[in-house]
Design a protein around this motif. Sequence first.
Motif, PDB file in Angstrom:
ATOM      1  N   TRP A  60       9.356  17.143-149.883  1.00  0.00           N
ATOM      2  CA  TRP A  60      10.757  17.795-149.042  1.00  0.00           C
ATOM      3  C   TRP A  60      11.953  17.317-149.625  1.00  0.00           C
ATOM      4  O   TRP A  60      11.851  15.871-149.953  1.00  0.00           O
ATOM      5  N   ASP A  61      13.048  17.621-148.712  1.00  0.00           N
ATOM      6  CA  ASP A  61      14.334  17.298-148.952  1.00  0.00           C
ATOM      7  C   ASP A  61      15.163  17.017-147.286  1.00  0.00           C
ATOM      8  O   ASP A  61      15.716  17.848-146.604  1.00  0.00           O
ATOM      9  N   ARG A  62      14.421  16.050-147.185  1.00  0.00           N
ATOM     10  CA  ARG A  62      15.070  15.585-145.421  1.00  0.00           C
ATOM     11  C   ARG A  62      16.332  14.821-145.647  1.00  0.00           C
ATOM     12  O   ARG A  62      15.505  13.758-146.014  1.00  0.00           O
ATOM     13  N   ASP A  65      15.586  10.965-145.692  1.00  0.00           N
ATOM     14  CA  ASP A  65      13.806  10.778-146.358  1.00  0.00           C
ATOM     15  C   ASP A  65      13.718  11.518-147.909  1.00  0.00           C
ATOM     16  O   ASP A  65      12.356  12.589-147.183  1.00  0.00           O
ATOM     17  N   THR A  92       9.697  22.338-145.081  1.00  0.00           N
ATOM     18  CA  THR A  92      11.178  21.951-145.532  1.00  0.00           C
ATOM     19  C   THR A  92      11.938  23.073-146.320  1.00  0.00           C
ATOM     20  O   THR A  92      11.072  24.250-146.937  1.00  0.00           O
ATOM     21  N   SER A  93      12.649  23.052-146.321  1.00  0.00           N
ATOM     22  CA  SER A  93      13.838  24.056-147.237  1.00  0.00           C
ATOM     23  C   SER A  93      13.661  25.642-146.847  1.00  0.00           C
ATOM     24  O   SER A  93      14.048  25.880-147.668  1.00  0.00           O
TER      25      SER A  93
END
Length: 366
Positions: A60-62, A65, A92-93
């Motif tokens: 994930w691209d948080r 985090d 995510t995304s």
Amino acid sequence: MNPGVGPEGAPQEALEDRPLSTTAAAPVRHPTIRPDWLARNAEPALEPDLPIVDAHHHLWDRPGDPYMLDEFLADASGGHAVQASVFIECNTSYHPDGDPLFRPLGETEFVAAAAARAASRPHGPRVADGIVGFADLSAGAAVRPVLEAQIEAGRGHFRGIRQIAAWHPDPAARGSVATPPPMMMLDPGFREGFAQLAPLGLSFDAWAYHTQLAELRDLADAFPETRIVLNHVGGAIGIGPYASRRRHVSAAWSAAIRELSHCPNLHVKLGGLGMRLFGFGLHEGEVPPDSVQLAELWRPYIETCVEAFGPQRCMFESNFPVDKASCGYTVLWNAFKRITAGWSEHERAALFHGNATRFYRLGETA
């Protein structure tokens, strides 16, 4: 730390007979990952030549985090022979606009690109060789073009859908960040959408608590042609109103697992046991647990599932980075190897890589 569960005697009272806690609970959050804390208990990989397919992890691209391809590769480079992995949806995304039904394609595109980057490297695992994405099956037959678009976006790696069903009336018992409607798997609209999976060759990843496994049995019976894999050993709750009722949870959970095993289209993932849901409090220790401790705690879950389903319908998973809050990647796989140390070579090959490869048709790109 609470002891592990196992198939103990019959409960003195039914699990649902006890009043649920009415204590207000904050929104569910997974515990924070602490790299410095994890570094306090590093282990060399046991049996480094045993091939592994990680049947369940996230990317994930948080903001603040991230857990991207490089982070997963760093975790998987600890000495175990990780050959391939399966990505599981994690919200995510997504595309920020457009038809809401099609926005989850952004996640599949993001992961397919990561899989292509991993494949271009001369060494290392085939990351996200299988992709399990999201589509709102509650849309009924209208979800069919979404599923077809997901298959195309997956660049030959798209294998199935996960739509989380994990729900409990007491917020204190919830261990998932998802907020699905109650009894989702019994909803006619959801089932109309679910019926679209098998004709497209897609499987279903089921994530539900042990209190909902009868609903999953009903779903599996209604769609015997659809391949289903139960996530995280069936979500035996060990927090909130169940924290002091481990024997009762054990009896209810193990009975439900045995019932599910009668459905030949059902498989089960062995893992997710580092989540706070199970009530071990592993993330709260002064030092992280070692693989000996984890094997002792997790063995009853693993053995119960394998005894019920057989070694040909179970597969190991890391559930990273969620379980990373409780232990390191190398330690986690060491624990699984310790639990199965006395099992046959054929059984271990199935559990560590063969079953996931077959279920998700890994290695196929068309």
